[in-house]
Scaffold this active site. Structure first.
Site, PDB file in Angstrom:
ATOM      1  CB  CYS A   2      -0.798  -0.072   1.341  1.00  0.00           C
ATOM      2  SG  CYS A   2      -1.774  -1.488   1.536  1.00  0.00           S
ATOM      3  NE  ARG A  28       4.210   1.830  -1.523  1.00  0.00           N
ATOM      4  CZ  ARG A  28       5.091   1.868  -0.611  1.00  0.00           C
ATOM      5  NH1 ARG A  28       6.363   2.319  -0.839  1.00  0.00           N
ATOM      6  NH2 ARG A  28       5.011   1.150   0.390  1.00  0.00           N
ATOM      7  CD1 TRP A  76      -0.661  -6.130  -1.192  1.00  0.00           C
ATOM      8  CD2 TRP A  76      -0.722  -5.793  -3.512  1.00  0.00           C
ATOM      9  NE1 TRP A  76      -0.112  -7.283  -1.968  1.00  0.00           N
ATOM     10  CE2 TRP A  76      -0.162  -7.141  -3.188  1.00  0.00           C
ATOM     11  CE3 TRP A  76      -0.967  -5.475  -4.720  1.00  0.00           C
ATOM     12  CZ2 TRP A  76       0.136  -8.032  -3.982  1.00  0.00           C
ATOM     13  CZ3 TRP A  76      -0.714  -6.217  -5.788  1.00  0.00           C
ATOM     14  CH2 TRP A  76      -0.138  -7.581  -5.368  1.00  0.00           C
ATOM     15  CG  ASN A 102       0.970   1.849   3.752  1.00  0.00           C
ATOM     16  OD1 ASN A 102      -0.296   1.982   3.335  1.00  0.00           O
ATOM     17  ND2 ASN A 102       1.931   2.528   3.402  1.00  0.00           N
ATOM     18  N   GLY A 103       0.345  -2.125   6.029  1.00  0.00           N
ATOM     19  CA  GLY A 103       0.818  -3.098   7.011  1.00  0.00           C
ATOM     20  C   GLY A 103      -0.216  -3.883   7.637  1.00  0.00           C
ATOM     21  CD  GLU A 474      14.635 -18.858  -7.724  1.00  0.00           C
ATOM     22  OE1 GLU A 474      14.171 -19.702  -8.387  1.00  0.00           O
ATOM     23  OE2 GLU A 474      14.298 -17.468  -7.653  1.00  0.00           O
ATOM     24  CE  LYS A 478      14.965 -15.511  -9.887  1.00  0.00           C
ATOM     25  NZ  LYS A 478      13.706 -15.752  -9.461  1.00  0.00           N
ATOM     26  CD  GLU A 481      14.356 -15.010 -13.922  1.00  0.00           C
ATOM     27  OE1 GLU A 481      14.253 -15.407 -12.963  1.00  0.00           O
ATOM     28  OE2 GLU A 481      13.267 -14.802 -14.678  1.00  0.00           O
ATOM     29  CG  HIS A 497      25.037 -40.018 -11.704  1.00  0.00           C
ATOM     30  ND1 HIS A 497      25.072 -41.363 -11.386  1.00  0.00           N
ATOM     31  CD2 HIS A 497      24.954 -39.624 -10.153  1.00  0.00           C
ATOM     32  CE1 HIS A 497      25.285 -41.864 -10.544  1.00  0.00           C
ATOM     33  NE2 HIS A 497      25.197 -40.672  -9.465  1.00  0.00           N
ATOM     34  CE  LYS A 596       6.724 -10.209 -10.684  1.00  0.00           C
ATOM     35  NZ  LYS A 596       7.760 -11.019 -10.263  1.00  0.00           N
TER      36      LYS A 596
HETATM   37  C1  F6R Z   1      11.415 -16.239 -12.451  1.00  0.00           C
HETATM   38  C2  F6R Z   1       9.959 -16.172 -12.307  1.00  0.00           C
HETATM   39  C3  F6R Z   1       8.989 -17.330 -12.882  1.00  0.00           C
HETATM   40  C4  F6R Z   1       7.639 -17.231 -11.853  1.00  0.00           C
HETATM   41  C5  F6R Z   1       6.907 -18.414 -12.613  1.00  0.00           C
HETATM   42  C6  F6R Z   1       5.648 -18.790 -11.923  1.00  0.00           C
HETATM   43  O1  F6R Z   1      11.951 -15.285 -11.668  1.00  0.00           O
HETATM   44  O2  F6R Z   1       9.337 -15.378 -11.601  1.00  0.00           O
HETATM   45  O3  F6R Z   1       9.874 -18.468 -13.003  1.00  0.00           O
HETATM   46  O4  F6R Z   1       8.095 -18.159 -10.714  1.00  0.00           O
HETATM   47  O5  F6R Z   1       6.438 -17.687 -13.990  1.00  0.00           O
HETATM   48  O6  F6R Z   1       4.947 -17.528 -11.739  1.00  0.00           O
HETATM   49  P1  F6R Z   1       3.949 -17.304 -10.581  1.00  0.00           P
HETATM   50  O7  F6R Z   1       4.629 -17.736  -9.354  1.00  0.00           O
HETATM   51  O8  F6R Z   1       3.413 -16.184 -10.605  1.00  0.00           O
HETATM   52  O9  F6R Z   1       2.943 -18.634 -10.798  1.00  0.00           O
END
Ligand code: F6R
Length: 601
Positions: A2, A28, A76, A102-103, A474, A478, A481, A497, A596
């Protein structure tokens, strides 16, 4: 997360200043917005949805929204879906007080029960609404609204930033605890916001408030006290960032800002869910979920890595559990266990594959649970149960704080559903300390030296075992990507292997080794194997084992519980990826070819 804005002083067009401030806080993330202007009476306007709806409503009023001071908010959702009624500001029944917040107010349910028993009617489902009702009740007992405001704060627990106005009083009352709030000192006006960009157009002179500060702002000045009224000095500083950093709070990228927001995101996610005295976990929204005979997780990408971790947690607690890539689950004949639970882990709650898998599971009669960040998302609406991770909006495409919040929430889930789980007290302590431990990693990281040395390498490998296996995956995801460099994550035991054929002196290996158990010892054996083939080794470790002896660089994390060590190790790997991508001048917040939210299968 928020956003709050407040404005008071001798200038004109208060409503416009507040609405413009809300525009600037849009980044935000929000699902409703509102504004209150105070003079002899309080005028409130609010609307679910985009800010344009709020502007349209204000424009369509027969009398313009006026007043010398006011507060505004972008919400939010955390308690209650995005609706007009749940949007802030919230008022008391007589409309004497308006509040934005907020919070999370942790003890809101008890406060609400007490107020309702005393005859107070509520108009929203929010935790926030207890604040104006309490404030108004103390106004009848105290001659000075400032004293009534302080008494209100004595009643509430949780993480919050609050701003309030009172009809007939020319002051804004504000406070913060674990949620940001900053004052802006203009020539003829004072501002108050959860982030500087909201008033950057008018002033660069700011006063950052500390937790526990109470700020009372009038048209000619402000003073800051502790909650008990003891004055405190807060000096001002000048913001020097450029306009294009607006919204990133001075960070170069949203991703870096979100990495640094992790301690706050976790405090929010844990708020009201840990009882440190009894050493127990209580997640109210999971009260109706039956302890499952078996658990299946469905997820994608980063959320799949969280799901792998979650399945390991359940197995450790004696419940058969398995994580599926959601696309494979929906098309394959995954058997749904009797009395089983299918958990969709999805930050956005909108990932097409994950939704399909959840629908598939529901169609086969399974109980479904969404672990998500977005209130009112499709997953949240369609599943039988919801566990919100409460991370706040994530703007950077690469998931960072939401992964950490997912791992944390999955710990809460397993403790809530398997209440006989051993070690709960130690875990509760570790979770309580986790925000501070992450802050320590952020403050003391040495990733720059690693990045300087290995930029330009052929490929980057990440290995881990047990709880650290999802972290290795992960870390590699990261890294690839946002740097566009070749990176792979492996279960440490898998190296021999096949993948070992790729290992050379041009392929740094990031080895996550925490604790001293069998898994740590075996991973150190794998570290020796890659070292023997000339690969540089970066150990991410809590220093409990002797892995540092075989490493060229060490990225240290504080010693913690085996289940919270992955969150800390992962922060180091987030920073490695970020610094490397920054060195290579990549489009960090919007990596090529990625979105996203992936809403097609
Ligand atoms: C990587 C990333 C993606 C998401 C994936 C699932 O940094 O953000 O791999 O994790 O597309 O997205 P959600 O969690 O929104 O289902």
């Amino acid at each position: 997360m928020c956003g709050i804005i407040g404005c008071i002083g001798h200038g004109e067009k208060t409503a416009e200043v507040i609405l413009d401030g809300l525009d600037t806080l849009e980044y935000r993330g929000y699902d409703s917005a509102g504004i209150a202007l105070a003079g002899d009476a309080i005028d409130v306007e609010k609307a679910e949805g985009r800010l344009e709806r709020l502007r349209d409503r204000i424009a369509s009023q027969s009398t313009p929204l006026t007043g010398p001071l006011g507060i505004g908010h972008t919400r939010w959702s955390t308690h209650g879906p995005p609706t007009d009624a749940n949007a802030h500001p919230h008022t008391d029944e007589a409309n004497r007080v308006a509040v934005v917040h907020n919070g999370i107010i942790e003890n809101y349910q008890t406060l609400r029960d007490d107020l309702e028993a005393a005859g107070v009617s509520f108009t929203s489902e929010t935790d926030t609404e207890v604040v104006p009702h309490l404030f108004a009740s103390y106004l009848t007992e105290e001659s000075d609204p400032a004293a009534a405001f302080r008494r209100t704060l004595e009643d509430i627990d949780g993480s919050y930033a609050i701003a309030a106005v009172v009809a007939g009083d020319d002051r804004i009352f504000a406070t913060r605890n674990d949620s940001p709030l900053v004052l802006g000192l203009g020539d003829d006006r004072y501002y108050l916001a959860s982030d500087v960009p909201a008033f950057l157009e008018y002033t660069r002179e700011v006063v950052y408030l500390n937790d526990g500060d109470v700020a009372i702002i009038d048209p000619d000045g402000y003073h800051v006290t502790q909650q008990d009224g003891t004055p405190v000095e807060r000096s001002s500083s000048t913001v020097t960032w450029s306009a294009d950093q607006t919204g990133k709070s001075g960070y170069d990228h949203f991703m870096l800002k979100e990495i640094h927001e992790q301690p706050t995101a976790l405090r929010q996610g844990l708020s009201g869910r840990l009882d440190e005295l009894s050493g127990t976990v209580t997640v109210e929204e999971l009260a109706a979920v039956q302890p499952p005979e078996a658990v299946q997780f469905v997820a994608r990408g980063t959320s799949y890595h969280a799901a792998l971790y979650g399945s390991e947690l359940f197995r450790a607690a004696g419940v058969p559990a398995q994580a599926f890539l959601a696309s494979e689950y929906a098309t394959g004949p995954a058997p749904v266990p009797d009395d089983g639970l299918v958990v969709g882990v999805t930050q956005s709650g909108e990932t097409a594959d994950t939704l399909s898998a959840l629908r598939e599971a529901a169609g086969r009669g399974a109980d479904t649970l969404a672990v998500t960040n977005v209130v009112g998302s499709t997953a949240a609406r369609e599943c039988d149960h919801i566990l919100y991770i409460r991370s706040g909006p994530e703007i950077g495409v690469a998931a960072t704080k939401t992964f950490t919040s997912q791992l944390t929430a999955l710990n809460l889930l397993v403790e809530e559903l398997t209440p006989n789980a051993r070690e709960m007290r130690d875990l509760v302590t570790a979770l309580r300390d986790l925000p501070g431990d992450i802050q320590q990693v952020l403050d003391e990281t040495t990733v720059d030296a690693v990045v300087d040395e290995y930029v330009g390498s052929e490929a980057f490998f990440f290995i881990g075992r047990g709880y650290q296996y999802p972290v290795a995956l992960e870390g590699a995801l990261k890294f690839k990507e946002i740097t566009y460099e070749h990176a792979e994550g492996f279960a440490a035991g898998e190296l021999k292997h096949g993948p070992l054929a790729l290992v050379t002196d041009q392929t740094p290996v990031f080895a996550v080794v925490t604790g001293t158990d069998e898994r740590a010892r075996k991973t150190i054996g794998n570290v020796k194997e890659v070292e023997a083939r000339g690969a540089p080794v970066v150990a991410v470790t809590d220093g409990q084992s002797d892995v540092a002896r075989y490493a060229d660089h060490v990225l240290e994390i504080p010693e913690t519980h085996p289940r919270t060590a992955p969150m800390l190790a992962n922060v180091q790997l987030q920073l490695v990826a970020y610094r490397m991508a920054s060195e290579l001048e990549r489009a960090i917040d919007k990596p090529r070819n990625l979105a996203k939210s992936v809403t097609v299968e």
